[in-house]
Design a protein around this motif. Structure first.
Motif, PDB file in Angstrom:
ATOM      1  N   GLU A   1       0.856  -1.176   0.000  1.00 53.82           N
ATOM      2  CA  GLU A   1       0.000   0.000   0.000  1.00 53.82           C
ATOM      3  C   GLU A   1       0.899   1.234   0.000  1.00 53.82           C
ATOM      4  O   GLU A   1       1.859   1.324   0.778  1.00 53.82           O
ATOM      5  CB  GLU A   1      -0.932  -0.015   1.205  1.00 53.82           C
ATOM      6  CG  GLU A   1      -1.913  -1.180   1.169  1.00 53.82           C
ATOM      7  CD  GLU A   1      -2.828  -1.243   2.375  1.00 53.82           C
ATOM      8  OE1 GLU A   1      -2.867  -0.248   3.149  1.00 53.82           O
ATOM      9  OE2 GLU A   1      -3.515  -2.265   2.552  1.00 53.82           O
ATOM     10  N   LEU A   2       0.598   2.185  -0.865  1.00 54.96           N
ATOM     11  CA  LEU A   2       1.514   3.311  -1.077  1.00 54.96           C
ATOM     12  C   LEU A   2       1.732   4.186   0.156  1.00 54.96           C
ATOM     13  O   LEU A   2       2.850   4.680   0.355  1.00 54.96           O
ATOM     14  CB  LEU A   2       1.063   4.143  -2.274  1.00 54.96           C
ATOM     15  CG  LEU A   2       1.554   3.649  -3.643  1.00 54.96           C
ATOM     16  CD1 LEU A   2       3.068   3.487  -3.679  1.00 54.96           C
ATOM     17  CD2 LEU A   2       0.895   2.353  -4.066  1.00 54.96           C
ATOM     18  N   PRO A   3       0.725   4.405   1.033  1.00 53.81           N
ATOM     19  CA  PRO A   3       1.024   5.162   2.255  1.00 53.81           C
ATOM     20  C   PRO A   3       2.062   4.481   3.143  1.00 53.81           C
ATOM     21  O   PRO A   3       2.870   5.154   3.793  1.00 53.81           O
ATOM     22  CB  PRO A   3      -0.344   5.254   2.947  1.00 53.81           C
ATOM     23  CG  PRO A   3      -1.336   5.169   1.837  1.00 53.81           C
ATOM     24  CD  PRO A   3      -0.732   4.179   0.873  1.00 53.81           C
ATOM     25  N   VAL A   4       2.057   3.138   3.165  1.00 55.63           N
ATOM     26  CA  VAL A   4       3.067   2.419   3.948  1.00 55.63           C
ATOM     27  C   VAL A   4       4.438   2.565   3.291  1.00 55.63           C
ATOM     28  O   VAL A   4       5.448   2.811   3.967  1.00 55.63           O
ATOM     29  CB  VAL A   4       2.683   0.929   4.095  1.00 55.63           C
ATOM     30  CG1 VAL A   4       3.804   0.158   4.807  1.00 55.63           C
ATOM     31  CG2 VAL A   4       1.369   0.796   4.846  1.00 55.63           C
ATOM     32  N   MET A   5       4.490   2.431   1.969  1.00 61.00           N
ATOM     33  CA  MET A   5       5.756   2.601   1.263  1.00 61.00           C
ATOM     34  C   MET A   5       6.304   4.009   1.483  1.00 61.00           C
ATOM     35  O   MET A   5       7.510   4.191   1.691  1.00 61.00           O
ATOM     36  CB  MET A   5       5.568   2.314  -0.219  1.00 61.00           C
ATOM     37  CG  MET A   5       6.861   2.271  -1.028  1.00 61.00           C
ATOM     38  SD  MET A   5       8.028   0.982  -0.532  1.00 61.00           S
ATOM     39  CE  MET A   5       7.122  -0.501  -0.936  1.00 61.00           C
TER      40      MET A   5
ATOM     41  N   LEU B   1      -6.249   2.238  -4.665  1.00 61.71           N
ATOM     42  CA  LEU B   1      -6.994   2.565  -3.458  1.00 61.71           C
ATOM     43  C   LEU B   1      -7.077   4.086  -3.283  1.00 61.71           C
ATOM     44  O   LEU B   1      -6.212   4.822  -3.762  1.00 61.71           O
ATOM     45  CB  LEU B   1      -6.315   1.943  -2.231  1.00 61.71           C
ATOM     46  CG  LEU B   1      -6.355   0.415  -2.126  1.00 61.71           C
ATOM     47  CD1 LEU B   1      -5.504  -0.056  -0.951  1.00 61.71           C
ATOM     48  CD2 LEU B   1      -7.791  -0.084  -1.976  1.00 61.71           C
ATOM     49  N   PRO B   2      -8.114   4.570  -2.577  1.00 62.11           N
ATOM     50  CA  PRO B   2      -8.210   6.013  -2.337  1.00 62.11           C
ATOM     51  C   PRO B   2      -6.910   6.539  -1.736  1.00 62.11           C
ATOM     52  O   PRO B   2      -6.321   5.858  -0.896  1.00 62.11           O
ATOM     53  CB  PRO B   2      -9.372   6.119  -1.343  1.00 62.11           C
ATOM     54  CG  PRO B   2     -10.215   4.904  -1.630  1.00 62.11           C
ATOM     55  CD  PRO B   2      -9.233   3.825  -1.989  1.00 62.11           C
TER      56      PRO B   2
ATOM     57  N   GLU C   1      -3.341   8.443  -9.423  1.00 61.77           N
ATOM     58  CA  GLU C   1      -2.525   9.642  -9.630  1.00 61.77           C
ATOM     59  C   GLU C   1      -1.962  10.164  -8.319  1.00 61.77           C
ATOM     60  O   GLU C   1      -0.764  10.477  -8.217  1.00 61.77           O
ATOM     61  CB  GLU C   1      -3.345  10.722 -10.329  1.00 61.77           C
ATOM     62  CG  GLU C   1      -2.527  11.975 -10.632  1.00 61.77           C
ATOM     63  CD  GLU C   1      -3.265  12.970 -11.508  1.00 61.77           C
ATOM     64  OE1 GLU C   1      -2.656  14.010 -11.846  1.00 61.77           O
ATOM     65  OE2 GLU C   1      -4.437  12.710 -11.860  1.00 61.77           O
ATOM     66  N   ALA C   2      -2.797  10.266  -7.289  1.00 56.63           N
ATOM     67  CA  ALA C   2      -2.323  10.774  -6.004  1.00 56.63           C
ATOM     68  C   ALA C   2      -1.306   9.830  -5.376  1.00 56.63           C
ATOM     69  O   ALA C   2      -0.284  10.266  -4.824  1.00 56.63           O
ATOM     70  CB  ALA C   2      -3.504  10.990  -5.064  1.00 56.63           C
ATOM     71  N   ASN C   3      -1.562   8.529  -5.456  1.00 60.89           N
ATOM     72  CA  ASN C   3      -0.609   7.564  -4.903  1.00 60.89           C
ATOM     73  C   ASN C   3       0.721   7.618  -5.651  1.00 60.89           C
ATOM     74  O   ASN C   3       1.803   7.545  -5.039  1.00 60.89           O
ATOM     75  CB  ASN C   3      -1.201   6.151  -4.969  1.00 60.89           C
ATOM     76  CG  ASN C   3      -2.253   5.917  -3.912  1.00 60.89           C
ATOM     77  OD1 ASN C   3      -2.164   6.448  -2.805  1.00 60.89           O
ATOM     78  ND2 ASN C   3      -3.270   5.125  -4.237  1.00 60.89           N
TER      79      ASN C   3
END
Length: 296
Positions: free
Chosen positions: A190-194, A218-219, A223-225
């Protein structure tokens, strides 16, 4: 390839062609290996090349136009740390004498384990393969986080993973190698964890390898991720077959085109085509169309 996949391929190519203003598929420009932009097409030896010995691998990459390769562990090409100095030099020479670039080694080393002995084993193993990558003339090793263990505060594991990346990254600098961190694993892909991991990475040669996971969507969305971690992108991206599944590759390529990305887009295929060289050529054709669209 089955009829359904061929139909999807034709639909995708025609859709891409229409998106960039081409009248019909035959008028798509044939940019060899994506020369229209800095993006280049290559192969991860995950499935399609796992049973090719090294001469066959290089020959088939050359035939197909997949001119960069990430070697996976325990495959038939047998580029492992048990190679002698002369054997390592021979691997280096084989690639130097061909148009195929050996990008390095795709390892399974990971750094999330709460067991200190297991963590040390993974770190020391990474260092051994960093030396191998140097000796065969490549530029880096792929590693990964793989999970956030239950019962351990996630902040503790994230800090441990980042500390490990910094250790192997600092070691790799003496050998001119990159640490390519695949966006991988339960929770860790998951990109927030990365992002939380890389917020603690200090070594400049530790880079992210985008991996085209469903979690990318995922939200708050692709693009944002993408933008949340793009400052750490390295020179490799893993993709799956462009004509299988529903990952939004046209959007992804537009994002890479928007940042003038100049790395390797590496096919990490999972299907079982009868003719894998022909299948790679097909994926290169799709790649070139996506590149054309990204610059449209």
């Amino acid at each position: 390839m089955i009829e359904k996949d061929l139909s999807r391929r034709n639909f995708l190519l025609k859709s891409i062609a229409a998106g960039v203003g081409f009248v019909a598929l035959p008028h798509l420009p044939a940019f060899p290996n994506g020369k229209m932009s800095g993006m280049k097409f290559g192969l991860v030896t995950y499935e399609w090349a796992k049973d090719w010995d090294l001469p066959t691998l290089i020959a088939n990459c050359e035939k197909s136009g997949a001119l960069g390769v990430e070697l996976r562990t325990q495959h038939a090409h047998a580029v492992e740390i048990n190679l002698s100095p002369s054997q390592r030099e021979e691997v280096k020479k084989r690639f130097a004498d061909s148009p195929v670039t050996c990008l390095g080694y795709g390892s399974n080393y990971e750094y999330h384990s709460p067991d200190p002995a297991k963590l040390k084993e993974n770190i020391e193993g990474t260092k051994a393969y960093i030396k191998l990558c140097h000796d065969i003339g490549s530029t880096g090793i792929k590693v990964k986080p793989n999970t956030l263990p239950e019962g351990i505060p996630k902040e503790k594991t994230i800090a441990q993973i980042a500390t490990s990346f910094n250790e192997v990254g600092k070691f790799a600098q003496d050998y001119g190698q990159l640490i390519r961190v695949e966006v991988h694993g339960h929770l860790t892909q998951e990109l927030p964890v990365m992002k939380a991991i890389f917020d603690q990475v200090t070594e400049p040669n530790v880079k992210i390898c985008w991996n085209c996971n469903p979690e990318d969507l995922l939200p708050p969305g692709l693009e944002a991720n993408f933008h949340s971690v793009k400052k750490w992108f390295g020179d490799t991206v893993h993709v799956r077959e462009f004509n299988i599944g529903d990952y939004p590759y046209p959007e992804l390529f537009r994002l890479f085109g928007g940042m003038n990305y100049e790395g390797w887009i590496l096919m990490e295929a999972r299907s079982q085509p009868t003719d894998r060289v022909a299948a790679l050529k097909e994926q290169l054709e799709l790649f070139n169309a996506l590149v054309a669209q990204s610059k449209g």
